[in-house]
Design an enzyme around this catalytic site. Structure first.
Site, mmCIF file in Angstrom:
data_model
loop_
_atom_site.group_PDB
_atom_site.id
_atom_site.type_symbol
_atom_site.label_atom_id
_atom_site.label_comp_id
_atom_site.label_asym_id
_atom_site.label_seq_id
_atom_site.Cartn_x
_atom_site.Cartn_y
_atom_site.Cartn_z
ATOM 1 N N VAL A 7 0.831 -1.209 0.000
ATOM 2 C CA VAL A 7 0.000 0.000 0.000
ATOM 3 C C VAL A 7 0.858 1.249 0.000
ATOM 4 C CG1 VAL A 7 -1.698 1.337 1.321
ATOM 5 C CG2 VAL A 7 -1.956 -1.143 1.096
ATOM 6 N N CYS A 264 -41.857 -14.509 1.077
ATOM 7 C CA CYS A 264 -40.928 -15.024 0.056
ATOM 8 C C CYS A 264 -39.553 -15.398 0.604
ATOM 9 C CB CYS A 264 -40.772 -14.001 -1.067
ATOM 10 S SG CYS A 264 -42.275 -13.701 -1.998
#
Length: 425
Positions: A7, A264
């Site tokens: 990094v 559902c």
């Protein structure tokens, strides 16, 4: 740039390319020598050429001399590693050491300086460990002249330069509302939304993103495994799923609040689980969803019980506003539990009318809340008059005000937001 590993090196090279003078600092003399020679200490497409170019231009250099680096800089970006400890927790020892050393070099100096944590740390480590450490080492209070911030990165190996130049956003966390202008200025050439928030939120955004990526991979693999067992094409299934950018690949359903329900989602999850069980297909992620949902419901129960109130009003009963579908509504489950705990409960939901309930919807509520007629009231005013505690469940509660002395629990917010922010209430 304190730490010139993956990094740190990528960030240093890109910042120097964008017009900043960057000093890379590392305890590893080999990395420093490589960077000074114009060589990248890490392997990443395009990085070697960029490092060589910036070192040759004089905008990027490296040293092991932390004292000199602090003296010659205005902003310290800390990018040292935060590996996992043996128990899985984050090891912040390297970050703490660097922050302490930076603070020592700033001791007695009144010049402006920003310490920016770009390393990945869980919320709390910056606030509870790094902030006191920096203040003690520097002999200064954090404020306008000495600032502590974090700036999580979203770089992927093998595409880090592209990710740096086209991030989803630039996030800066400001400790104690420190000004973030100098950090945002580092990325003024990056065409991305700039977001300033608190340091805890900024830290968790990074973890949430990575966790979500992991969930997506595991989810796709489990659907693929089920697809194979069902003689379907798993890759095509997921390709079609991803074409839905309204609900599937979108912000839809990604707003934390209360548990899900309805006719559902629970039903279809159970169907997949039963098939996987029958075919001995291990789908741990999918298996965990319903228990996770139940755990979130239980957190709501504990939150309500912690108030000590017995006369309770619940605003919203169907699984979402605008429907009278009560099947597997988490609010029906919550009401059932509270009644079982001996609470005196009244419920307001203008969308729910007993005479209109039919079929399975009626059968479900007859089984779970057989005395619903005695619980329902016709107006929010009746809830206000009855309750010591009002529970806000769905958007049915929007627009109503409650007695100032009354306790209110908003399940859309209070299970997922700290109590000392505007998120609550």
């Amino acid at each position: 740039m304190f730490g010139v590993g993956y990094v740190g090196c990528v960030t240093a090279a890109c910042l120097s390319r964008d017009g900043h003078q960057v000093i890379g600092v590392d305890v590893d003399a080999g990395k420093v020598e490589a960077l000074q020679a114009g060589q990248s200490p890490v392997s990443e497409p395009g990085l070697e050429d960029l490092v060589a170019e910036q070192v040759a231009a004089g905008s990027l250099r490296a040293t092991i001399d932390l004292e000199a680096a602090v003296a010659e800089s205005e902003i310290a970006l800390v990018t040292v590693g935060t590996p996992s400890a043996r128990d899985g927790s984050v090891s912040a020892a390297a970050v703490e050491s660097v922050v302490q050393q930076i603070g020592q070099q700033l001791h007695g100096a009144e010049r402006d300086y920003s310490v920016v944590i770009r390393s990945t740390l869980l919320p709390g480590l910056l606030e509870e460990r790094l902030a006191p450490l920096l203040e003690e080492a520097s002999g200064r209070r954090l404020g306008d002249s000495l600032r502590l911030l974090n700036n999580p990165e979203f770089l992927r190996e093998s595409s880090a330069l592209k990710d740096y130049d086209a991030p989803p956003y630039v996030v800066v966390g400001a400790y104690q509302d420190a000004p973030a202008d100098d950090v945002l200025a580092l990325y003024q050439n990056i065409p991305a939304e700039q977001i300033v928030t608190d340091t805890r939120t900024a830290s968790l955004v990074k973890y949430a993103c990575n966790a979500f990526h992991a969930v997506k991979v595991a989810f796709a693999n489990e659907i693929g495994s089920l697809a194979k067992g069902l003689s379907a094409d798993g890759r095509q299934v997921m390709e079609i799923v991803c074409r839905d950018t309204k609900l599937n690949v979108s912000p839809a359903y990604l707003r934390p609040g209360f548990a899900f329900g309805g006719s559902c989602l629970p039903k279809d999850l159970r169907a997949l689980m039963r098939f996987a069980q029958r075919e001995a297909i291990e789908v741990s992620l999918l298996n965990s969803i319903l228990p996770s949902n139940q755990a979130h419901l239980q957190r709501a129960v504990e939150l309500v019980k912690s108030t000590g109130c017995r006369k309770i009003g619940l605003v919203g009963l169907s699984f979402k506003a605008g429907t009278d579908d009560l099947r597997e509504s988490p609010f029906v489950s919550l009401a059932q539990i509270l009644i079982g705990e001996g609470c005196d409960l009244k419920i307001y939901d203008p969308g729910v009318s007993l005479p209109r309930l039919k079929g399975r919807n009626l059968a479900y509520i007859d089984q779970r809340l057989p005395h619903l007629a005695a619980l329902l009231v016709d107006s929010p005013e009746e809830i206000d008059q009855h309750a010591e505690l009002v529970i806000l469940g769905t958007s049915v509660a929007d627009g109503f005000s409650w007695d100032q002395g009354k306790q209110v629990v908003d399940l859309r917010k209070e299970l997922v937001c700290p109590g000392d922010t505007s998120c609550r209430g």
